[in-house]
Design an enzyme around this catalytic site. Structure first.
Site, PDB file in Angstrom:
ATOM      1  CB  ALA A  58       5.238   9.175  -1.245  1.00 10.35           C
ATOM      2  CB  VAL A  59       7.629  12.136   3.091  1.00 12.61           C
ATOM      3  CG1 VAL A  59       7.577  12.395   4.595  1.00 12.61           C
ATOM      4  CG2 VAL A  59       8.928  11.428   2.723  1.00 12.61           C
ATOM      5  NE  ARG A  71       8.593  16.649  11.765  1.00 12.32           N
ATOM      6  CZ  ARG A  71       7.275  16.623  11.726  1.00 12.32           C
ATOM      7  NH1 ARG A  71       6.652  15.663  11.077  1.00 12.32           N
ATOM      8  NH2 ARG A  71       6.577  17.531  12.361  1.00 12.32           N
ATOM      9  N   GLY A  72      13.804  15.305   6.946  1.00 14.02           N
ATOM     10  CA  GLY A  72      14.903  14.499   6.442  1.00 14.02           C
ATOM     11  C   GLY A  72      14.551  13.067   6.087  1.00 14.02           C
ATOM     12  CD  GLU A 118      10.114  10.106 -15.444  1.00 15.60           C
ATOM     13  OE1 GLU A 118       9.482   9.485 -14.583  1.00 15.60           O
ATOM     14  OE2 GLU A 118      10.452   9.607 -16.522  1.00 15.60           O
ATOM     15  CG  ASN A 163       8.436  18.562  -5.360  1.00 13.89           C
ATOM     16  OD1 ASN A 163       8.893  19.119  -4.366  1.00 13.89           O
ATOM     17  ND2 ASN A 163       7.932  17.337  -5.338  1.00 13.89           N
ATOM     18  CE1 TYR A 178      14.675  12.952  -5.403  1.00 13.05           C
ATOM     19  CE2 TYR A 178      13.425  14.381  -6.858  1.00 13.05           C
ATOM     20  CZ  TYR A 178      13.475  13.330  -5.955  1.00 13.05           C
ATOM     21  OH  TYR A 178      12.322  12.660  -5.624  1.00 13.05           O
TER      22      TYR A 178
END
Length: 155
Positions: free
Chosen positions: A79-80, A87-88, A112, A117, A124
């Site tokens: 999560a960000v 922004r990496g 998962e 997304n 990934y």
């Protein structure tokens, strides 16, 4: 104000003092957030690790959770905060986790992801994860399939 980048954050292991911020971030990001109790249990579980991306003054802007069982790992949560995406930061969190998992001798890593997304799927795939399955209607709000992805860890 100049947008922050991933170099403006420190990646480190979470501490009990981070749990309120992690939980607040979960509630801002996900329609079905994990509870503080879940994070507290994971923080104390053998084989589990919570990484945080933080800025000065202990502002937690992202987190990643993984656990290891029988030589394989699962990334259970990445999560960000919305204002810090692109922004990496997720990349740095994932790279740190993969480095730690390599050091622990893990042979495969699973996760998962919502099939819609695209930013997460790009991340990934860029780290050698490939789709190995699907979980129909796994996510709620909105209802959506999860793609099961895996990566073999090279020695």
């Amino acid at each position: 104000m100049i947008p922050a980048s991933s170099t403006d954050v420190d990646i480190r292991g979470a501490t009990p003092a981070d749990l309120d911020l992690i939980t607040a971030n979960e509630e801002r990001i996900f329609p079905r957030p994990w509870s503080r109790e879940t994070f507290d249990e994971l923080l104390g579980r053998e084989g589990a690790r919570i990484l945080v991306a933080s800025r000065p003054v202990t502002r937690v802007v992202g987190h990643l959770v993984y656990w290891v069982v029988a030589g394989e790992a699962e990334v259970g949560n990445v999560a960000v905060l919305p204002g810090d995406r692109g922004r990496g930061i997720a990349t740095r969190l994932l790279d740190q986790a993969l480095e730690e998992l390599t050091d622990r001798g893990v042979t495969r890593v699973f996760l998962e992801v919502r099939e819609s997304n695209e930013p997460a799927l790009r991340l990934y795939r860029s780290r050698a994860f490939g789709q190995v399955g699907r979980r129909p209607d796994y996510y709620e709000k909105p209802k959506e399939d999860a793609l099961i992805m895996a990566r073999r860890m090279d020695r």
